[in-house]
Design an enzyme around this catalytic site. Structure first.
Site, mmCIF file in Angstrom:
data_model
loop_
_atom_site.group_PDB
_atom_site.id
_atom_site.type_symbol
_atom_site.label_atom_id
_atom_site.label_comp_id
_atom_site.label_asym_id
_atom_site.label_seq_id
_atom_site.Cartn_x
_atom_site.Cartn_y
_atom_site.Cartn_z
ATOM 1 N N THR A 164 20.796 -10.341 -103.864
ATOM 2 C CA THR A 164 21.159 -9.111 -104.570
ATOM 3 C C THR A 164 20.202 -7.985 -104.186
ATOM 4 O O THR A 164 18.990 -8.169 -104.195
ATOM 5 C CB THR A 164 21.108 -9.323 -106.096
ATOM 6 N N ALA A 165 20.744 -6.833 -103.845
ATOM 7 C CA ALA A 165 19.977 -5.622 -103.503
ATOM 8 C C ALA A 165 19.311 -5.687 -102.143
ATOM 9 O O ALA A 165 18.576 -4.762 -101.775
ATOM 10 C CB ALA A 165 18.942 -5.288 -104.571
ATOM 11 N N ALA A 166 19.560 -6.736 -101.361
ATOM 12 C CA ALA A 166 18.970 -6.796 -100.018
ATOM 13 C C ALA A 166 19.442 -5.613 -99.170
ATOM 14 O O ALA A 166 18.645 -4.940 -98.505
ATOM 15 C CB ALA A 166 19.329 -8.116 -99.345
ATOM 16 N N GLY A 167 20.753 -5.364 -99.195
ATOM 17 C CA GLY A 167 21.287 -4.243 -98.428
ATOM 18 C C GLY A 167 20.823 -2.903 -98.955
ATOM 19 O O GLY A 167 20.517 -1.988 -98.183
ATOM 20 N N ASP A 168 20.735 -2.770 -100.273
ATOM 21 C CA ASP A 168 20.274 -1.512 -100.866
ATOM 22 C C ASP A 168 18.806 -1.248 -100.521
ATOM 23 O O ASP A 168 18.414 -0.111 -100.257
ATOM 24 C CB ASP A 168 20.449 -1.551 -102.387
#
Length: 310
Positions: free
Chosen positions: A248-252
Site C-alpha cells: 500500500t502506498a508504494a506507488g504513491d
C-alpha cells in the site's frame, strides 16, 4: 524553494489484515483492523513533504470526523491545506484495503467528497497552480477538474505529472497537456492494451502515450523497478531487493519521491528523471517493508540513514 501542487484525493483508509485474499462468495476473518490516513493525492503530498519538498494541496473532505482528523494530520506534516475545502454534499472519501501475509493488497475506494471538486473550484485556485514548479494529479478526483488544472499549468509553464490511477480512458486533450505520465504495469496494460513484460512491449506501450503528446513515460514494474521512456531513450532502473509486507502506498511514495527530486531542476531531462527514479526506488523499498499508507512514508533523514546521502 520551488513548490509542488497536488490536486488529489483525501481518504480515510480502513485496513484489514488477512491470511489470504477472500474469494467470491467466501467469508474469512480479519486478524487486525486499523484506521489510517490515505488517498492517493494525500499520500503523494505527504511523501513529497517528508522528503523535503514544499507542498500545496487542492482537495476536498467532508464535514465529518474523518475529514477533520485528516486535515490536522496534513497540517502536522507542514502541508499547506488552505486550498482544501469541506463539502456540504458528501462525506470524506474512504478506502477499504485488504492486505494478506504476502504483502499483497486489494483496494476498494469510496470517493465521497473527492468527486465534488469542480472546474470552478480549480479556476478559483489558479494562483497556487501558476506559482508552482510542478502539478501532480491522479484519477480519484473528477477528470474535468484535472483537465482544467493541467490547462492552467501548461499556460504558466508548470510541469504536469499524471498518475492514471485507477486506470480509465484518458482523453487525448489531457495527454496533450501531460509532460510525465506514471502508470504501473497493470494500468499501462489497461490503457494501451499492451502487456509490458520486456523492452519491446514497454516501448510499444509508452509510444501510445507519446504519440498523444506526453514527453516522458515512467512505468513502475513492481519488484523489477521502473522503466523510463522518452522519444529516443530507454532504461529500466532496477528496484532494491527487500521483503515486502505491505505494498500500500508504494506507488504513491515513488511519485512523491520523484517530485521531491525534480522540483528544483531548471530543465528536466532524461538523465535528471533517471536519477530521481533511483531515489524514488529507495523510498518505495522502505515503504513496502512497513504497514499502512501514510504511516509507512519515510522522512529524508531515514532514507539517508539507510542508503546514504547522494
Amino acid at each position: 524553494m520551488e513548490s509542488i501542487c497536488i490536486l488529489g484525493s483525501i481518504n480515510m483508509d480502513l485496513v484489514l489484515r488477512v491470511n489470504r485474499m477472500v474469494q467470491p462468495g467466501e467469508t474469512i476473518l480479519s486478524k487486525d483492523y486499523k484506521k489510517i490516513f490515505g488517498g492517493k493525492g494525500a499520500n503523494q503530498a505527504v511523501a513529497a513533504r517528508r522528503l523535503g519538498a514544499n507542498v500545496n494541496f487542492i482537495g476536498q473532505v467532508g464535514r465529518d470526523e474523518n475529514g477533520y482528523e485528516i486535515l490536522e494530520a496534513l497540517k502536522k506534516d507542514n502541508i499547506d491545506v488552505n486550498y482544501i475545502r469541506h463539502s456540504d454534499n458528501s462525506p470524506t472519501g474512504m478506502a477499504i484495503i485488504t492486505v494478506d501475509d504476502e504483502g499483497r493488497n486489494s483496494i476498494v475506494v469510496v470517493p465521497g467528497a473527492n468527486m465534488d471538486i469542480s472546474k470552478q473550484w480549480i479556476r478559483e485556485r489558479e494562483d497556487i497552480i501558476s506559482e508552482s514548479r510542478m502539478l501532480i494529479s491522479q484519477f480519484e478526483t473528477p477528470l474535468e477538474a484535472t483537465i482544467e488544472a493541467f490547462r492552467v499549468a501548461k499556460e504558466k509553464g508548470v510541469i504536469t505529472v499524471l498518475n492514471p490511477a485507477p486506470a480509465k480512458e484518458i482523453p487525448d486533450g489531457l495527454l496533450k497537456l501531460t509532460d510525465i505520465i506514471i502508470p504501473n504495469e497493470t494500468e499501462a496494460f489497461e490503457l494501451t492494451n499492451t502487456k509490458v513484460d520486456d523492452e519491446k512491449s514497454i516501448k510499444e506501450a509508452a509510444s501510445k502515450f507519446m504519440e498523444k503528446g506526453v514527453k516522458f513515460v515512467i512505468i513502475t514494474l513492481g519488484e523489477r523497478g521502473a522503466a523510463l521512456v522518452s522519444k529516443d531513450k530507454f532504461n529500466i532502473i532496477p528496484a532494491y531487493k527487500v521483503k515486502a509486507i505491505d505494498t500500500t502506498a508504494a506507488g504513491d511514495s515513488f511519485i512523491g519521491a520523484l517530485a521531491s527530486k525534480l522540483q528544483n531542476e531548471e530543465n528536466i531531462d532524461f538523465e535528471q528523471i533517471e536519477k530521481a527514479i533511483k531515489f524514488a526506488n529507495k523510498v518505495s523499498s522502505i515503504v513496502v517493508q512497513r504497514q499502512g499508507a501514510q504511516p509507512s512514508l519515510p522522512y529524508l533523514e531515514e532514507v539517508e540513514a539507510i542508503y546514504g546521502e547522494e
